[in-house]
Design an enzyme around this catalytic site. Structure first.
Site, PDB file in Angstrom:
ATOM      1  CG  ASP A 229      -9.903 -50.976 -75.969  1.00  0.00           C
ATOM      2  OD1 ASP A 229     -10.025 -52.199 -75.632  1.00  0.00           O
ATOM      3  OD2 ASP A 229      -9.903 -50.825 -77.336  1.00  0.00           O
TER       4      ASP A 229
ATOM      5  NE  ARG B  75      -6.465 -55.002 -73.497  1.00  0.00           N
ATOM      6  CZ  ARG B  75      -7.243 -54.692 -74.389  1.00  0.00           C
ATOM      7  NH1 ARG B  75      -7.603 -53.425 -74.536  1.00  0.00           N
ATOM      8  NH2 ARG B  75      -7.898 -55.503 -75.273  1.00  0.00           N
TER       9      ARG B  75
ATOM     10  CB  THR C 226       3.472 -54.156 -71.129  1.00  0.00           C
ATOM     11  OG1 THR C 226       4.600 -53.625 -71.311  1.00  0.00           O
ATOM     12  CG2 THR C 226       3.731 -55.580 -70.313  1.00  0.00           C
ATOM     13  CG  HIS C 227       4.469 -53.952 -76.792  1.00  0.00           C
ATOM     14  ND1 HIS C 227       3.855 -53.018 -76.461  1.00  0.00           N
ATOM     15  CD2 HIS C 227       3.845 -54.701 -77.519  1.00  0.00           C
ATOM     16  CE1 HIS C 227       2.534 -53.062 -77.343  1.00  0.00           C
ATOM     17  NE2 HIS C 227       2.543 -54.260 -77.812  1.00  0.00           N
TER      18      HIS C 227
ATOM     19  CD  GLN D 194      -6.333 -45.659 -69.080  1.00  0.00           C
ATOM     20  OE1 GLN D 194      -6.576 -44.830 -68.062  1.00  0.00           O
ATOM     21  NE2 GLN D 194      -6.251 -45.244 -70.295  1.00  0.00           N
TER      22      GLN D 194
HETATM   23  C1  LIG Z   1      -3.322 -55.184 -76.171  1.00  0.00           C
HETATM   24  C2  LIG Z   1      -3.165 -53.977 -75.694  1.00  0.00           C
HETATM   25  C3  LIG Z   1      -4.407 -53.114 -75.587  1.00  0.00           C
HETATM   26  C4  LIG Z   1      -4.155 -51.713 -74.972  1.00  0.00           C
HETATM   27  N1  LIG Z   1      -5.295 -51.212 -75.112  1.00  0.00           N
HETATM   28  C5  LIG Z   1      -5.148 -49.870 -74.061  1.00  0.00           C
HETATM   29  C6  LIG Z   1      -6.379 -49.470 -73.625  1.00  0.00           C
HETATM   30  O1  LIG Z   1      -7.398 -49.915 -73.829  1.00  0.00           O
HETATM   31  N2  LIG Z   1      -6.065 -48.169 -73.168  1.00  0.00           N
HETATM   32  C7  LIG Z   1      -5.190 -47.559 -73.114  1.00  0.00           C
HETATM   33  O2  LIG Z   1      -4.923 -46.263 -72.674  1.00  0.00           O
HETATM   34  N3  LIG Z   1      -4.091 -48.046 -73.671  1.00  0.00           N
HETATM   35  C8  LIG Z   1      -3.964 -49.208 -74.290  1.00  0.00           C
HETATM   36  N4  LIG Z   1      -2.957 -49.689 -74.589  1.00  0.00           N
HETATM   37  C9  LIG Z   1      -1.465 -49.057 -74.927  1.00  0.00           C
HETATM   38  C10 LIG Z   1      -0.668 -49.151 -73.524  1.00  0.00           C
HETATM   39  O3  LIG Z   1      -1.530 -48.297 -72.528  1.00  0.00           O
HETATM   40  C11 LIG Z   1       0.521 -48.566 -74.050  1.00  0.00           C
HETATM   41  O4  LIG Z   1       0.511 -47.217 -74.387  1.00  0.00           O
HETATM   42  C12 LIG Z   1       1.471 -49.362 -74.972  1.00  0.00           C
HETATM   43  O5  LIG Z   1       1.602 -50.611 -74.830  1.00  0.00           O
HETATM   44  C13 LIG Z   1       2.804 -49.004 -74.927  1.00  0.00           C
HETATM   45  O6  LIG Z   1       3.176 -49.457 -73.646  1.00  0.00           O
HETATM   46  P1  LIG Z   1       4.236 -50.455 -73.262  1.00  0.00           P
HETATM   47  O7  LIG Z   1       3.948 -50.976 -71.971  1.00  0.00           O
HETATM   48  O8  LIG Z   1       4.246 -51.311 -74.251  1.00  0.00           O
HETATM   49  O9  LIG Z   1       5.822 -49.951 -72.823  1.00  0.00           O
HETATM   50  P2  LIG Z   1       6.680 -48.928 -73.808  1.00  0.00           P
HETATM   51  O10 LIG Z   1       7.919 -48.498 -72.898  1.00  0.00           O
HETATM   52  O11 LIG Z   1       5.819 -47.567 -74.295  1.00  0.00           O
HETATM   53  O12 LIG Z   1       7.048 -49.563 -74.944  1.00  0.00           O
HETATM   54  C14 LIG Z   1       7.951 -50.678 -74.893  1.00  0.00           C
HETATM   55  C15 LIG Z   1       8.701 -50.879 -76.311  1.00  0.00           C
HETATM   56  O13 LIG Z   1       7.489 -51.474 -77.196  1.00  0.00           O
HETATM   57  C16 LIG Z   1       7.626 -50.756 -78.480  1.00  0.00           C
HETATM   58  N5  LIG Z   1       6.214 -50.353 -78.519  1.00  0.00           N
HETATM   59  C17 LIG Z   1       5.399 -49.884 -77.703  1.00  0.00           C
HETATM   60  N6  LIG Z   1       4.114 -49.271 -78.396  1.00  0.00           N
HETATM   61  C18 LIG Z   1       4.423 -49.379 -79.618  1.00  0.00           C
HETATM   62  C19 LIG Z   1       3.635 -48.819 -80.752  1.00  0.00           C
HETATM   63  N7  LIG Z   1       2.687 -48.336 -80.639  1.00  0.00           N
HETATM   64  N8  LIG Z   1       4.414 -48.872 -81.934  1.00  0.00           N
HETATM   65  C20 LIG Z   1       5.742 -49.634 -82.192  1.00  0.00           C
HETATM   66  N9  LIG Z   1       6.377 -50.064 -81.073  1.00  0.00           N
HETATM   67  C21 LIG Z   1       5.967 -49.981 -79.754  1.00  0.00           C
HETATM   68  C22 LIG Z   1       8.784 -49.983 -78.440  1.00  0.00           C
HETATM   69  O14 LIG Z   1       9.768 -50.706 -79.022  1.00  0.00           O
HETATM   70  C23 LIG Z   1       8.978 -49.693 -77.051  1.00  0.00           C
HETATM   71  O15 LIG Z   1      10.286 -49.293 -76.852  1.00  0.00           O
HETATM   72  C24 LIG Z   1      -2.897 -51.156 -75.009  1.00  0.00           C
HETATM   73  C25 LIG Z   1      -1.760 -52.092 -75.405  1.00  0.00           C
HETATM   74  C26 LIG Z   1      -1.883 -53.259 -75.702  1.00  0.00           C
HETATM   75  C27 LIG Z   1      -0.637 -54.125 -75.913  1.00  0.00           C
END
Ligand SMILES: Cc1cc2nc3c(=O)[nH]c(=O)nc-3n(C[C@H](O)[C@H](O)[C@H](O)COP(=O)(O)OP(=O)(O)OC[C@H]3O[C@@H](n4cnc5c(N)ncnc54)[C@H](O)[C@@H]3O)c2cc1C
Length: 303
Positions: free
Chosen positions: A123, A179, A221-222, A153
């Site tokens: 990570d 990732r 990403t979501h 990132q």
């Molecule tokens: C499998 C995975 C591994 C990851 N590993 C790392 C890592 O090693 N280092 C790092 O810095 N980051 C990591 N992340 C976190 C990532 O960097 C983001 O902060 C996180 O995924 C939210 O960004 P998004 O792209 O989903 O977009 P956003 O715009 O933040 O989210 C889109 C939508 O998804 C939903 N959502 C997103 N996150 C959450 C949450 N935590 N709880 C509830 N709803 C949520 C909400 O509805 C939001 O509106 C990881 C994420 C995933 C999915």
């Protein structure tokens, strides 16, 4: 402001109360709960990456404790032929205190993982760790090609250049497995993009560069809009289903996750478990108070 206040007071609430907010995102305290979760996901045609929850350590005893936890986890998970992987946070192994000890601990994890045919993802943590985590990856990738991956990132301005750097160390026949996520930590404007759209743009530029370099992309990403842009690129480059994957966090945007798996896109879910769930959950909220709102809306509006 309100999000920050909630995030700051939550650690003072009883664990049982915080669990109400957290249980959707954490498999449980014990490995057997994580296994139940992995089996449920497997039935939905989803693979998992398992994370033993923990925090930065203060002593070698703590490092050894986490190491033992990971080795036991790998040993037990290897009995499940579900295409599982393991995610590790190097600060749990003392990255910033003793780089060599950390590297040796990860080496032990990787030796067992390779023997058991499991993949290990390093990570990416906050920007004080970026250089060391990339270095760690580059050294371990040389020893365990095909068994270890890294995270980049998209919010960091340096990430496109980091992809160029990784291309230089790539070993033929072992595509670098990355990732790509937006990034969860609070970083300064000097080193990180801040605008929602500029982070998305950089995510897409990084993804395209990964395709150009023939790396294996895991798109974490979501964000629906971003996922649509990724799907456009997947179509443009005519990627086969085994040439990329999407990744999501446990309990987040389940409907979107289902839509993607139904369309035959490989999906991997991040399954965290462990006794350290309380510190993990409250610290993540303090690092990124915006999550409070995501959690509250997530509780009210099913996704
Ligand atoms: C499998 C995975 C591994 C990851 N590993 C790392 C890592 O090693 N280092 C790092 O810095 N980051 C990591 N992340 C976190 C990532 O960097 C983001 O902060 C996180 O995924 C939210 O960004 P998004 O792209 O989903 O977009 P956003 O715009 O933040 O989210 C889109 C939508 O998804 C939903 N959502 C997103 N996150 C959450 C949450 N935590 N709880 C509830 N709803 C949520 C909400 O509805 C939001 O509106 C990881 C994420 C995933 C999915």
């Amino acid at each position: 402001m309100v999000n920050r206040m909630i995030a700051n007071i939550l650690p003072h609430f009883p664990e049982r109360f915080v669990w109400i907010f957290s249980k959707k995102y954490i498999a449980g305290k014990e490995l057997k709960e994580a296994i139940r979760c992995i089996e449920d996901l497997h039935r939905e045609n989803i693979v998992s990456t398992v994370d033993v929850l923990g925090e930065s350590v203060n002593s070698l005893e703590e490092v050894n404790y986490y190491l033992a936890q990971y080795l036991e986890t790998i040993q037990i998970l290897s009995e499940y032929n579900f295409g599982l992987s393991i995610s590790v946070k190097p600060t749990m192994f003392g990255l910033l205190e003793d780089y060599d000890y950390c590297q040796n601990s990860l080496r032990k994890i990787l030796m067992l993982a390779r023997e058991k045919n499991l993949f290990v993802r390093i990570d990416m943590e906050d920007s004080s760790c970026t250089d060391s985590e990339l270095r760690l990856f580059e050294q371990l990738y040389k020893e365990f090609p095909g068994h270890v991956g890294i995270v980049l990132q998209a919010y960091l301005r340096r990430t496109l250049a980091d992809l160029d750097r990784l291309k230089k160390v790539e070993i033929k026949g072992h595509p670098i497995n990355i990732r790509l996520c937006k990034g969860i930590y609070v970083e300064s404007r000097k080193i990180a993009f801040k605008g929602r759209q500029e982070i998305r743009n950089n995510f897409i530029s990084c993804f395209e560069k990964m395709l150009e370099y023939k790396f294996y992309p895991a798109l974490a990403t979501h964000d629906k809009k971003l996922i649509c842009s990724c799907l456009d690129l997947i179509a443009k480059y005519e990627l086969k289903p085994d040439e990329y994957e999407f990744q999501m966090l446990l309990g987040v945007t389940k409907r979107l996750r289902k839509k993607l798996t139904q369309k035959n896109h490989r999906m991997r879910v991040y399954v965290p478990f462990g006794v350290q769930w309380f510190r993990y959950a409250t610290r993540r909220l303090q690092e990124n108070p915006h999550m409070v709102w995501d959690i509250i809306t997530g509780m009210v509006v099913p996704k």
